[in-house]
Design an enzyme around this catalytic site. Structure first.
Site, PDB file in Angstrom:
ATOM      1  N   SER A  27     -14.419 -11.991  -7.082  1.00  0.00           N
ATOM      2  CA  SER A  27     -13.795 -12.802  -6.121  1.00  0.00           C
ATOM      3  C   SER A  27     -14.901 -14.037  -4.674  1.00  0.00           C
ATOM      4  CB  SER A  27     -12.685 -12.918  -6.086  1.00  0.00           C
ATOM      5  OG  SER A  27     -12.507 -11.865  -5.554  1.00  0.00           O
ATOM      6  N   GLY A  28     -15.114 -12.953  -4.096  1.00  0.00           N
ATOM      7  CA  GLY A  28     -16.110 -13.149  -3.703  1.00  0.00           C
ATOM      8  C   GLY A  28     -16.958 -14.031  -3.263  1.00  0.00           C
ATOM      9  N   THR A  30     -21.140 -13.596  -2.405  1.00  0.00           N
ATOM     10  CA  THR A  30     -21.509 -13.104  -3.358  1.00  0.00           C
ATOM     11  C   THR A  30     -21.699 -13.191  -4.931  1.00  0.00           C
ATOM     12  OG1 THR A  30     -22.733 -11.948  -1.626  1.00  0.00           O
ATOM     13  CG2 THR A  30     -24.103 -11.801  -3.845  1.00  0.00           C
ATOM     14  N   ARG A  53      -6.853  -8.797  -8.619  1.00  0.00           N
ATOM     15  CA  ARG A  53      -6.720  -9.722  -9.091  1.00  0.00           C
ATOM     16  C   ARG A  53      -6.571 -10.785 -10.333  1.00  0.00           C
ATOM     17  NH1 ARG A  53      -7.561 -14.782  -6.388  1.00  0.00           N
ATOM     18  NH2 ARG A  53      -9.716 -13.759  -4.382  1.00  0.00           N
ATOM     19  N   LEU A  92     -18.981  -6.264  -4.219  1.00  0.00           N
ATOM     20  CA  LEU A  92     -17.371  -5.323  -3.370  1.00  0.00           C
ATOM     21  C   LEU A  92     -17.371  -4.889  -2.126  1.00  0.00           C
ATOM     22  CD1 LEU A  92     -14.908  -4.351  -4.647  1.00  0.00           C
ATOM     23  CD2 LEU A  92     -14.941  -2.871  -4.378  1.00  0.00           C
ATOM     24  N   GLY A  93     -16.530  -5.664  -1.405  1.00  0.00           N
ATOM     25  CA  GLY A  93     -16.679  -5.138   0.257  1.00  0.00           C
ATOM     26  C   GLY A  93     -15.531  -5.808   1.436  1.00  0.00           C
ATOM     27  N   TYR A 143     -20.606   0.930   9.596  1.00  0.00           N
ATOM     28  CA  TYR A 143     -20.781   0.118   8.931  1.00  0.00           C
ATOM     29  C   TYR A 143     -21.938   0.466   8.173  1.00  0.00           C
ATOM     30  CZ  TYR A 143     -22.361  -4.578   6.391  1.00  0.00           C
ATOM     31  OH  TYR A 143     -21.602  -5.343   5.600  1.00  0.00           O
ATOM     32  N   LYS A 147     -22.873   2.431   4.652  1.00  0.00           N
ATOM     33  CA  LYS A 147     -23.440   1.814   3.176  1.00  0.00           C
ATOM     34  C   LYS A 147     -24.268   2.454   2.437  1.00  0.00           C
ATOM     35  CE  LYS A 147     -21.350  -2.660   3.076  1.00  0.00           C
ATOM     36  NZ  LYS A 147     -20.560  -2.968   2.278  1.00  0.00           N
ATOM     37  N   LEU A 170     -25.377 -13.778   5.463  1.00  0.00           N
ATOM     38  CA  LEU A 170     -25.301 -14.110   4.405  1.00  0.00           C
ATOM     39  C   LEU A 170     -24.750 -15.459   4.596  1.00  0.00           C
ATOM     40  CD1 LEU A 170     -23.160 -11.686   1.692  1.00  0.00           C
ATOM     41  CD2 LEU A 170     -25.457 -11.821   1.965  1.00  0.00           C
ATOM     42  N   ARG A 178     -13.307 -16.361   9.420  1.00  0.00           N
ATOM     43  CA  ARG A 178     -13.619 -14.868  10.280  1.00  0.00           C
ATOM     44  C   ARG A 178     -14.993 -15.280  11.631  1.00  0.00           C
ATOM     45  NH1 ARG A 178     -16.562 -11.463   5.698  1.00  0.00           N
ATOM     46  NH2 ARG A 178     -14.489 -11.249   4.525  1.00  0.00           N
TER      47      ARG A 178
HETATM   48  P1  NDP Z   1     -16.641 -11.169  -0.022  1.00  0.00           P
HETATM   49  O1  NDP Z   1     -16.050 -10.477   1.153  1.00  0.00           O
HETATM   50  O2  NDP Z   1     -16.484 -12.828   0.197  1.00  0.00           O
HETATM   51  O3  NDP Z   1     -15.811 -10.714  -1.059  1.00  0.00           O
HETATM   52  C1  NDP Z   1     -15.879  -9.134  -1.146  1.00  0.00           C
HETATM   53  C2  NDP Z   1     -15.131  -8.283  -3.390  1.00  0.00           C
HETATM   54  O4  NDP Z   1     -14.873  -7.450  -2.352  1.00  0.00           O
HETATM   55  C3  NDP Z   1     -14.510  -9.910  -3.022  1.00  0.00           C
HETATM   56  O5  NDP Z   1     -14.219  -9.768  -4.301  1.00  0.00           O
HETATM   57  C4  NDP Z   1     -12.271  -8.691  -2.816  1.00  0.00           C
HETATM   58  O6  NDP Z   1     -11.871  -9.212  -3.605  1.00  0.00           O
HETATM   59  C5  NDP Z   1     -13.844  -7.525  -3.133  1.00  0.00           C
HETATM   60  N1  NDP Z   1     -12.047  -6.526  -2.956  1.00  0.00           N
HETATM   61  C6  NDP Z   1     -12.653  -6.471  -0.890  1.00  0.00           C
HETATM   62  N2  NDP Z   1     -11.267  -5.871   0.001  1.00  0.00           N
HETATM   63  C7  NDP Z   1     -10.382  -5.338  -1.747  1.00  0.00           C
HETATM   64  C8  NDP Z   1     -10.145  -4.428  -1.885  1.00  0.00           C
HETATM   65  N3  NDP Z   1      -8.871  -3.247  -0.775  1.00  0.00           N
HETATM   66  N4  NDP Z   1      -9.184  -3.870  -3.224  1.00  0.00           N
HETATM   67  C9  NDP Z   1     -10.342  -4.694  -4.613  1.00  0.00           C
HETATM   68  N5  NDP Z   1     -10.957  -5.700  -4.362  1.00  0.00           N
HETATM   69  C10 NDP Z   1     -11.485  -5.524  -2.915  1.00  0.00           C
HETATM   70  O7  NDP Z   1     -18.266 -10.614   0.113  1.00  0.00           O
HETATM   71  P2  NDP Z   1     -19.431 -10.500   0.248  1.00  0.00           P
HETATM   72  O8  NDP Z   1     -19.888 -11.967  -0.205  1.00  0.00           O
HETATM   73  O9  NDP Z   1     -19.289 -11.775   1.632  1.00  0.00           O
HETATM   74  O10 NDP Z   1     -20.128  -8.885   0.495  1.00  0.00           O
HETATM   75  C11 NDP Z   1     -20.666  -9.018  -0.488  1.00  0.00           C
HETATM   76  C12 NDP Z   1     -20.985  -7.483  -0.036  1.00  0.00           C
HETATM   77  O11 NDP Z   1     -22.098  -7.521   0.169  1.00  0.00           O
HETATM   78  C13 NDP Z   1     -19.892  -6.601   0.716  1.00  0.00           C
HETATM   79  O12 NDP Z   1     -20.305  -5.372   0.553  1.00  0.00           O
HETATM   80  C14 NDP Z   1     -20.758  -6.699   2.425  1.00  0.00           C
HETATM   81  O13 NDP Z   1     -20.598  -5.541   3.712  1.00  0.00           O
HETATM   82  C15 NDP Z   1     -22.213  -6.933   1.767  1.00  0.00           C
HETATM   83  N6  NDP Z   1     -22.667  -7.773   3.106  1.00  0.00           N
HETATM   84  C16 NDP Z   1     -22.304  -9.035   3.911  1.00  0.00           C
HETATM   85  C17 NDP Z   1     -23.552  -8.940   4.428  1.00  0.00           C
HETATM   86  C18 NDP Z   1     -22.493 -10.880   4.948  1.00  0.00           C
HETATM   87  O14 NDP Z   1     -23.071 -11.312   6.019  1.00  0.00           O
HETATM   88  N7  NDP Z   1     -20.882 -11.045   4.906  1.00  0.00           N
HETATM   89  C19 NDP Z   1     -24.694  -9.107   5.194  1.00  0.00           C
HETATM   90  C20 NDP Z   1     -24.682  -8.486   4.073  1.00  0.00           C
HETATM   91  C21 NDP Z   1     -24.150  -7.315   3.176  1.00  0.00           C
HETATM   92  P3  NDP Z   1     -10.442  -9.933  -3.069  1.00  0.00           P
HETATM   93  O15 NDP Z   1     -10.474 -11.512  -4.422  1.00  0.00           O
HETATM   94  O16 NDP Z   1      -9.627  -9.378  -4.510  1.00  0.00           O
HETATM   95  O17 NDP Z   1     -10.272  -9.794  -1.880  1.00  0.00           O
END
Ligand code: NDP
Length: 239
Positions: A27-28, A30, A53, A92-93, A143, A147, A170, A178
């Site tokens: 759902s995120g 990426t 979810r 995930l994250g 952070y 990682k 990203l 944000r």
């Molecule tokens: P998003 O923040 O868009 O999505 C995160 C995903 O993790 C969602 O599917 C979310 O589910 C799930 N998640 C978050 N919290 C929980 C929880 N408590 N329990 C279960 N599931 C959870 O991710 P991005 O695509 O932005 O990032 C992916 C990865 O890349 C992350 O690990 C991030 O740290 C890393 N990253 C990010 C960068 C950036 O610029 N943002 C740069 C480099 C790496 P739900 O939809 O249910 O919340």
């Protein structure tokens, strides 16, 4: 990086193996690009989304997609969800701002480690983990340290093949607000025009690179591959 012809052959061979996969974090930003690209390329015979979810996925496009709802705090009770997948993708994250420092460690390290262990026990051979540029278990930044720790803990699980993706910031159209990230992205968008591989990467490129990595044989004698931002860019260009 394979040529378009080579890539086509690699994908055809991969499809013939009828492998299955799961995605954590579909759902995120990426994860959703990854799911879209998997469906566009029809690479897997079955795709399982493991998440907290249920996503609204209707229509023929999703006919080989199933969803497993899990409670990440009690993941051991959901071992069945992790059974029988050849490839596992983890996007995930959370963030410290959203979950607090403890919550961030819990999600980004502990949930990922436990998921990897259950996946391995369930037969997963290739684990693809998204971390970040600069991930380093000895960093003084929470952070980057967490990682790095996650990378190491997943490595200890001992998959036949393990690909670590370390993208920079990203680029995507994130719906969630944000502001700091938004501002960074605006600035990086300008930098990206001049020097595209330096500081950022579109989520679509990360997703394509992950799949191109999966269809390619791993480097011989090497179980763990670390793909840095420039490599992800190059690999993700190949369509
Ligand atoms: P998003 O923040 O868009 O999505 C995160 C995903 O993790 C969602 O599917 C979310 O589910 C799930 N998640 C978050 N919290 C929980 C929880 N408590 N329990 C279960 N599931 C959870 O991710 P991005 O695509 O932005 O990032 C992916 C990865 O890349 C992350 O690990 C991030 O740290 C890393 N990253 C990010 C960068 C950036 O610029 N943002 C740069 C480099 C790496 P739900 O939809 O249910 O919340």
């Amino acid at each position: 990086v394979p040529s378009p012809e080579e890539l086509k052959n690699l994908r055809d061979c991969f499809r013939e193996m009828k492998q299955t996969c799961f995605i954590l974090g579909a759902s995120g930003e990426t994860g959703k690009e990854l799911l879209a690209e998997i469906l566009r390329q029809q690479l897997f015979s079955r795709v399982t989304l493991i998440g907290r979810r249920k996503l609204n996925l209707e229509g023929k496009l999703y006919s080989n997609v199933s969803q497993e709802l899990v409670d990440f705090e009690k993941l051991d009770e959901y071992a069945a969800a992790f059974q029988g997948h050849d490839v596992g993708f983890c996007c995930l994250g959370t963030t410290k701002a959203k979950a607090g420092a403890e919550g961030f460690v819990r999600v980004d390290r502990d949930y990922v480690e436990r998921s990897a262990q259950l996946a391995k026990a369930g037969g997963c051979k290739h684990f693809v983990l998204q971390t970040t540029k600069g991930a380093d278990s000895s960093s003084s930044f929470l952070y980057l340290r967490v990682k790095g720790e996650t990378e190491a803990r997943v490595q200890a699980v001992g998959f036949d093949r393990y690909s670590i993706f370390r993208p920079a910031v990203l680029l995507c159209d994130r719906q969630e607000s944000r502001p700091a990230e938004w501002m960074t992205r605006k600035v990086l968008g300008v930098v990206a025009h001049i020097f595209p591989t330096a500081l950022s990467i579109p989520t679509t490129t990360v997703a394509r690179a992950m799949l191109n990595n999966v269809v390619m044989p791993g480097p011989s004698g090497q179980k763990v591959e670390v793909l840095e931002n420039a490599t992800i860019h190059a690999l993700g260009q190949a369509k």
